[in-house]
Write an enzyme that holds these catalytic residues in place. Structure first.
Site, PDB file in Angstrom:
ATOM      1  N   ASN A   1      50.894  46.559  16.132  1.00  0.00           N
ATOM      2  CA  ASN A   1      50.219  47.562  16.085  1.00  0.00           C
ATOM      3  C   ASN A   1      49.123  47.486  14.928  1.00  0.00           C
ATOM      4  O   ASN A   1      48.920  46.223  14.395  1.00  0.00           O
ATOM      5  CB  ASN A   1      51.069  48.916  15.714  1.00  0.00           C
TER       6      ASN A   1
ATOM      7  N   ASP B   1      58.240  49.442  22.251  1.00  0.00           N
ATOM      8  CA  ASP B   1      59.254  48.875  23.116  1.00  0.00           C
ATOM      9  C   ASP B   1      58.801  48.913  24.617  1.00  0.00           C
ATOM     10  O   ASP B   1      58.974  47.937  25.190  1.00  0.00           O
ATOM     11  CB  ASP B   1      60.586  49.829  22.806  1.00  0.00           C
TER      12      ASP B   1
ATOM     13  N   GLU C   1      50.488  46.308  11.263  1.00  0.00           N
ATOM     14  CA  GLU C   1      50.988  45.067  11.437  1.00  0.00           C
ATOM     15  C   GLU C   1      49.960  44.051  11.455  1.00  0.00           C
ATOM     16  O   GLU C   1      49.835  43.005  10.989  1.00  0.00           O
ATOM     17  CB  GLU C   1      52.027  44.883  12.709  1.00  0.00           C
TER      18      GLU C   1
END
Length: 309
Positions: A187, A257, A190
């Protein structure tokens, strides 16, 4: 495209956890502190972390082999039971003595999350050589590394340099840990931490990705931008931006996820990163419209994509 993923075989390595939900109401404030007194009306548990990736993959029809670790406690037993009930092998999930299974307990009041209680202890886990050997097994179409920084992926995995189609959902600040993976799906936060480049527009996203592609030998970086969609950056100046889908009152729990699950399956099927990311983006839009940790079925994904055409 044909969304039949029933012949896709996935090796999933990562941090498995339980997401426990307490759904309640409140009719008064506590006399002890300025907080509501929550009366539970419903409680349930689902798999989180790598477990949520597993459940998404299964819901979309894939065959999944899991590698990871749980504690020798009631939550670990529940986690293994949920996997077994879905027909997913737990052969390569280790049970660690005197270790708590990672647990996230969320308390909801009037359909809004008001508190979260986490139980975790980071482990320094090295799997057996038998498990490590599974990574270079040609039976798998895709290997997914689902890293939540709980210890399962603290050590480089033997074989990652020997196989294609490794997709990483990262958590570590230093992406050199995932060197030579085909696709990585950070993301924005990150990406910024890993590249040390301030992210404030699409140009800075592309610049950060190019630095990491060169440093870590990735083929593609698929950047998850939340309500701004996704950006794909690849070698040889490849860039593609994917617009977000509007979702009213989104709940982003576990959306990453679902995105990596759909991306992996679509890429295994097509080897087309643009098509795969478009499908992942659509899948994420479906689950953020649900409350809490959720999965997407293959029928929901088909309907979403049909509505886009």
């Amino acid at each position: 495209m044909n969304l039949d993923f029933s012949n896709i075989k996935i090796l999933l390595i990562g941090d498995f956890m339980i997401d426990h939900y307490i759904i309640g109401t409140s009719h008064r404030m506590s006399p002890e502190a300025p907080v509501p007194v929550v009366v539970p009306e419903k409680e349930y548990s689902v798999l989180g972390g790598a477990g949520n990736v597993t459940m998404n993959l299964r819901a979309m029809g894939a065959h999944v082999t899991c590698v990871g670790a749980v504690g020798d406690d009631s939550w670990g037993k529940k986690l293994l039971s949920i996997l077994a009930n879905e027909g997913i092998s737990t052969e390569y999930i280790s049970i660690i003595d005197n270790h708590p299974t990672t647990l996230k307990q969320r308390i909801y009041l009037d359909n809004k999350q008001v508190a979260r209680l986490d139980t975790e202890k980071i482990i320094d886990w090295n799997p057996s050589s038998k498990v490590q050997g599974k990574i270079s097994d040609s039976d798998y179409d895709i290997i997914i590394l689902s890293d939540y920084n709980k210890g399962v992926l603290n050590h480089p995995w033997v074989g990652i340099n020997k196989v294609d189609n490794v997709i990483v959902d990262p958590k570590k600040d230093n992406f050199i840990h995932y060197k030579n993976a085909d696709i990585i799906t950070p993301n924005l936060n990150e990406l910024q931490r890993a590249s040390k480049i301030e992210i404030n527009n699409d140009k800075s996203i592309v610049d950060a990705c190019n630095v990491l592609i060169k440093k870590c030998n990735f083929n593609y970086i698929v950047v998850k931008k939340g309500n701004k969609g996704m950006t794909i950056v690849g070698r040889n100046n490849f860039v593609n931006h994917i617009e977000a889908h509007f979702v009213k009152n989104p709940d982003v729990t576990g959306a990453g996820d679902t995105a990596v699950s759909a991306l992996a399956l679509a890429f295994a099927k097509t080897k087309d990163i643009k098509v795969s990311a478009k499908i992942a983006n659509a899948a994420a839009a479906v689950v953020v419209g649900k409350t809490g940790t959720a999965t997407i079925t293959i029928d929901e994904l088909r309907q979403k994509l049909e509505n886009l055409d």
